[in-house]
Scaffold this motif. Structure first.
Motif, PDB file in Angstrom:
ATOM      1  N   LYS A  23       0.843  -1.194   0.000  1.00 31.16           N
ATOM      2  CA  LYS A  23       0.000   0.000   0.000  1.00 31.16           C
ATOM      3  C   LYS A  23       0.876   1.241   0.000  1.00 31.16           C
ATOM      4  N   GLY A  24       0.743   2.057  -1.027  1.00 30.41           N
ATOM      5  CA  GLY A  24       1.560   3.252  -1.162  1.00 30.41           C
ATOM      6  C   GLY A  24       1.128   4.369  -0.228  1.00 30.41           C
ATOM      7  N   ASP A  25       2.032   5.275   0.038  1.00 28.33           N
ATOM      8  CA  ASP A  25       1.757   6.409   0.916  1.00 28.33           C
ATOM      9  C   ASP A  25       1.263   7.602   0.084  1.00 28.33           C
ATOM     10  N   PHE A  26       0.229   7.377  -0.654  1.00 28.88           N
ATOM     11  CA  PHE A  26      -0.381   8.451  -1.450  1.00 28.88           C
ATOM     12  C   PHE A  26      -1.877   8.168  -1.554  1.00 28.88           C
ATOM     13  N   SER A  27      -2.643   9.204  -1.880  1.00 23.34           N
ATOM     14  CA  SER A  27      -4.103   9.063  -1.962  1.00 23.34           C
ATOM     15  C   SER A  27      -4.568   9.059  -3.416  1.00 23.34           C
ATOM     16  N   VAL A  28      -5.691   8.372  -3.634  1.00 26.37           N
ATOM     17  CA  VAL A  28      -6.243   8.191  -4.976  1.00 26.37           C
ATOM     18  C   VAL A  28      -7.749   8.412  -4.945  1.00 26.37           C
ATOM     19  N   THR A  29      -8.269   9.091  -5.957  1.00 25.85           N
ATOM     20  CA  THR A  29      -9.716   9.076  -6.204  1.00 25.85           C
ATOM     21  C   THR A  29      -9.945   8.341  -7.507  1.00 25.85           C
ATOM     22  N   TYR A  30     -11.058   7.636  -7.591  1.00 24.33           N
ATOM     23  CA  TYR A  30     -11.337   6.811  -8.774  1.00 24.33           C
ATOM     24  C   TYR A  30     -12.447   7.417  -9.605  1.00 24.33           C
ATOM     25  N   HIS A  31     -12.163   7.584 -10.890  1.00 20.06           N
ATOM     26  CA  HIS A  31     -13.151   8.075 -11.847  1.00 20.06           C
ATOM     27  C   HIS A  31     -13.758   6.882 -12.578  1.00 20.06           C
ATOM     28  N   ASP A  32     -15.084   6.733 -12.486  1.00 23.98           N
ATOM     29  CA  ASP A  32     -15.777   5.624 -13.153  1.00 23.98           C
ATOM     30  C   ASP A  32     -15.974   5.914 -14.633  1.00 23.98           C
ATOM     31  N   PRO A  33     -15.395   5.114 -15.533  1.00 24.54           N
ATOM     32  CA  PRO A  33     -15.678   5.277 -16.961  1.00 24.54           C
ATOM     33  C   PRO A  33     -17.145   4.963 -17.248  1.00 24.54           C
ATOM     34  N   CYS A  34     -17.742   5.683 -18.165  1.00 25.48           N
ATOM     35  CA  CYS A  34     -19.178   5.535 -18.449  1.00 25.48           C
ATOM     36  C   CYS A  34     -19.546   4.121 -18.867  1.00 25.48           C
ATOM     37  N   ASP A  35     -18.808   3.544 -19.817  1.00 20.96           N
ATOM     38  CA  ASP A  35     -19.159   2.217 -20.330  1.00 20.96           C
ATOM     39  C   ASP A  35     -18.895   1.113 -19.317  1.00 20.96           C
ATOM     40  N   LEU A  36     -17.924   1.295 -18.450  1.00 15.44           N
ATOM     41  CA  LEU A  36     -17.625   0.276 -17.444  1.00 15.44           C
ATOM     42  C   LEU A  36     -18.590   0.375 -16.267  1.00 15.44           C
ATOM     43  N   GLY A  37     -18.862   1.592 -15.814  1.00 14.44           N
ATOM     44  CA  GLY A  37     -19.742   1.800 -14.671  1.00 14.44           C
ATOM     45  C   GLY A  37     -21.205   1.716 -15.060  1.00 14.44           C
ATOM     46  N   ARG A  38     -21.738   2.810 -15.610  1.00 17.95           N
ATOM     47  CA  ARG A  38     -23.156   2.811 -15.981  1.00 17.95           C
ATOM     48  C   ARG A  38     -23.476   1.757 -17.031  1.00 17.95           C
ATOM     49  N   ALA A  95      -7.827   0.164  -3.173  1.00 14.28           N
ATOM     50  CA  ALA A  95      -7.707   0.225  -1.713  1.00 14.28           C
ATOM     51  C   ALA A  95      -6.525  -0.604  -1.206  1.00 14.28           C
ATOM     52  N   LYS A  96      -6.106  -1.589  -1.982  1.00 15.55           N
ATOM     53  CA  LYS A  96      -4.938  -2.402  -1.615  1.00 15.55           C
ATOM     54  C   LYS A  96      -3.627  -1.743  -2.048  1.00 15.55           C
ATOM     55  N   SER A  97      -3.731  -0.749  -2.943  1.00 20.45           N
ATOM     56  CA  SER A  97      -2.531  -0.143  -3.524  1.00 20.45           C
ATOM     57  C   SER A  97      -2.243   1.261  -3.008  1.00 20.45           C
ATOM     58  N   ALA A  98      -3.275   1.940  -2.476  1.00 27.68           N
ATOM     59  CA  ALA A  98      -3.116   3.332  -2.045  1.00 27.68           C
ATOM     60  C   ALA A  98      -4.219   3.676  -1.056  1.00 27.68           C
ATOM     61  N   ASN A  99      -4.220   4.919  -0.587  1.00 33.14           N
ATOM     62  CA  ASN A  99      -5.300   5.404   0.282  1.00 33.14           C
ATOM     63  C   ASN A  99      -6.427   5.918  -0.615  1.00 33.14           C
ATOM     64  N   LEU A 100      -7.516   5.184  -0.632  1.00 31.97           N
ATOM     65  CA  LEU A 100      -8.613   5.498  -1.549  1.00 31.97           C
ATOM     66  C   LEU A 100      -9.539   6.544  -0.947  1.00 31.97           C
ATOM     67  N   ASN A 101      -9.659   7.669  -1.629  1.00 31.13           N
ATOM     68  CA  ASN A 101     -10.578   8.736  -1.216  1.00 31.13           C
ATOM     69  C   ASN A 101     -11.872   8.639  -2.014  1.00 31.13           C
ATOM     70  N   PHE A 102     -12.951   9.131  -1.433  1.00 26.13           N
ATOM     71  CA  PHE A 102     -14.250   9.081  -2.096  1.00 26.13           C
ATOM     72  C   PHE A 102     -14.778  10.502  -2.299  1.00 26.13           C
ATOM     73  N   TYR A 103     -15.652  10.649  -3.273  1.00 22.60           N
ATOM     74  CA  TYR A 103     -16.306  11.931  -3.500  1.00 22.60           C
ATOM     75  C   TYR A 103     -17.756  11.673  -3.877  1.00 22.60           C
ATOM     76  N   LYS A 104     -18.584  12.676  -3.770  1.00 25.91           N
ATOM     77  CA  LYS A 104     -20.036  12.511  -3.841  1.00 25.91           C
ATOM     78  C   LYS A 104     -20.504  11.991  -5.202  1.00 25.91           C
ATOM     79  N   GLU A 105     -20.115  12.654  -6.276  1.00 29.38           N
ATOM     80  CA  GLU A 105     -20.655  12.315  -7.597  1.00 29.38           C
ATOM     81  C   GLU A 105     -19.804  11.250  -8.279  1.00 29.38           C
ATOM     82  N   SER A 106     -19.789  10.065  -7.690  1.00 27.05           N
ATOM     83  CA  SER A 106     -19.073   8.943  -8.280  1.00 27.05           C
ATOM     84  C   SER A 106     -20.060   7.806  -8.473  1.00 27.05           C
ATOM     85  N   GLY A 107     -19.573   6.650  -8.921  1.00 29.37           N
ATOM     86  CA  GLY A 107     -20.472   5.530  -9.159  1.00 29.37           C
ATOM     87  C   GLY A 107     -21.429   5.836 -10.304  1.00 29.37           C
TER      88      GLY A 107
END
Length: 380
Positions: free
Chosen positions: A270-285, A298-310
């Motif tokens: 697990k790296g000492d850096f934070s990440v936010t994940y952007h959901d691609p349209c075709d993969l997510g929706r 989450a196994k590779s970095a500190n995963l941050n979340f934001y409201k308009e995801s998923g």
């Protein structure tokens, strides 16, 4: 007096029912029929008649799709949002085709729609009705083949696709991960791809896309592999929806790498850096893949979340569905997505789509990386 009230009521009710088909309130009775047909698995085959009629008249013109649509962040594009496109279809307007082509087809409007109208499919069908095939020549496909077709059946074949070949950092990372995990694989399109066909389909060229699909299916099934690995959500979606591959499991690289990690075929620090994940349209929706990428990050970095995801994640603006967007207009869509992503306040923006990677990298001053690149760097 009672007679006058009765006649007034009857006339008002008759006027309401008479005007109902011409008003926005037609959605009230139509929704009942539409929901029954939709739950029965029926799909539209033309943009205006048949089952599509129930879809079109089920729109209440509530406007929720306007707020959701990423086109609204681009100049003068609000008028092409789904509510106005459906209205153009309903009125049999000559502008319906123009409205169909002025769309990124990200699918966010469908998530916002309280009835679930498949406006993306309606746009695709409208494009098909006016498609000209004069400039397309697929005769070469009869002799087309992949130079890296395996002689013996491998455990897995990797099909990078056109967009991944334009972002070589992704396929290089995936190859490193496969080799680290000692996977018996073949890089099928190492020296070039036959397009998966989805860009043609979303442009209205389904009939020509069928030839690409048939040729790819014939080659892929002939390898004898059990798993088809894809790193482009555009490819992944069409392989899942259109290819019907016999005896082959179709997996996106985020799913397969997560599986390798779960089976301890690769180990991550697990790296000492934070990440936010952007959901691609075709993969997510499009394919409802949300958990595996986040689980892996989450196994590779500190995963941050934001409201308009998923499901409500913003489109990156790089969609191949429309050629009507200028570079600047696509930039406005991308910047709007990044405003939402930056609410996660992370060091790195991660995605799992080569098109998202290319598009967001242009407009972001921090690092944007594919999930495979992050995993490759964090492998022990």
């Amino acid at each position: 007096m009672i007679d006058a009230v009765w006649w007034s009521y009857s006339l008002a009710l008759s006027a309401f029912f008479f005007s109902l088909p011409f008003s926005r309130y037609m959605h009230i009775p139509t929704e009942i029929l539409y929901i029954i047909l939709k739950n029965a698995g029926i799909k539209s085959t033309v943009s205006r008649d048949g089952y599509a009629e129930s879809e079109i008249y089920s729109c209440s013109s509530c406007g929720l799709c306007i707020d959701a649509c990423p086109m609204c962040s681009a100049s003068n594009k609000e008028r092409f949002t789904s509510v106005y496109f459906v209205r153009a279809l309903r009125n049999r307007s000559n502008f319906a085709e123009e409205y169909a082509r002025e769309c990124l087809m990200c699918g966010k409007c469908m998530e916002a729609c309280p009835v679930g109208i498949d406006s993306i499919k309606l746009r695709e069908l409208k494009k098909e009705e006016s498609m000209s095939y004069g400039k397309y020549d697929n005769d070469y496909l009869s002799n087309a083949k992949y130079s890296n077709t395996p002689l013996d059946a491998p455990e897995l074949i990797y099909y990078a696709g056109c967009m991944t070949h334009l972002t070589p950092g992704i396929y290089k990372s995936i190859i490193n991960i496969l080799e680290k995990a000692s996977v018996n694989y073949t890089f099928l399109d190492k020296d070039g791809s036959i397009c998966c066909g989805r860009p043609l389909i979303i442009s209205g060229g389904r009939e020509k896309a069928k030839k690409l699909i048939e040729r790819n299916r014939e080659i892929i099934e002939g390898t004898g592999a059990k798993v088809l690995l894809l790193s482009c959500p555009i490819c992944y979606r069409i392989f899942k929806e259109e290819y019907a591959l016999s005896g082959i499991k179709i997996m996106h690289h985020s799913e397969y790498i997560a599986k390798l990690a779960d089976e301890n075929r690769i180990r991550l620090k697990k790296g000492d850096f934070s990440v936010t994940y952007h959901d691609p349209c075709d993969l997510g929706r499009g394919c409802k893949v949300y958990e595996e990428p986040r689980k892996l990050l989450a196994k590779s970095a500190n995963l941050n979340f934001y409201k308009e995801s998923g499901p409500m994640s913003h489109c990156c603006g790089g969609s191949l569905a429309s050629d009507r967007f200028s570079f600047e207009e696509r930039g406005k869509v991308a910047k709007n997505a990044l405003l939402s992503i930056e609410a996660g306040k992370a060091d790195v923006v991660a995605t799992s789509c080569p098109l998202c990677l290319k598009t967001l990298s242009v407009w972001h001053d921090k690092r944007v990386a594919d999930i495979s690149q992050i995993v490759n760097e964090q492998m022990i």
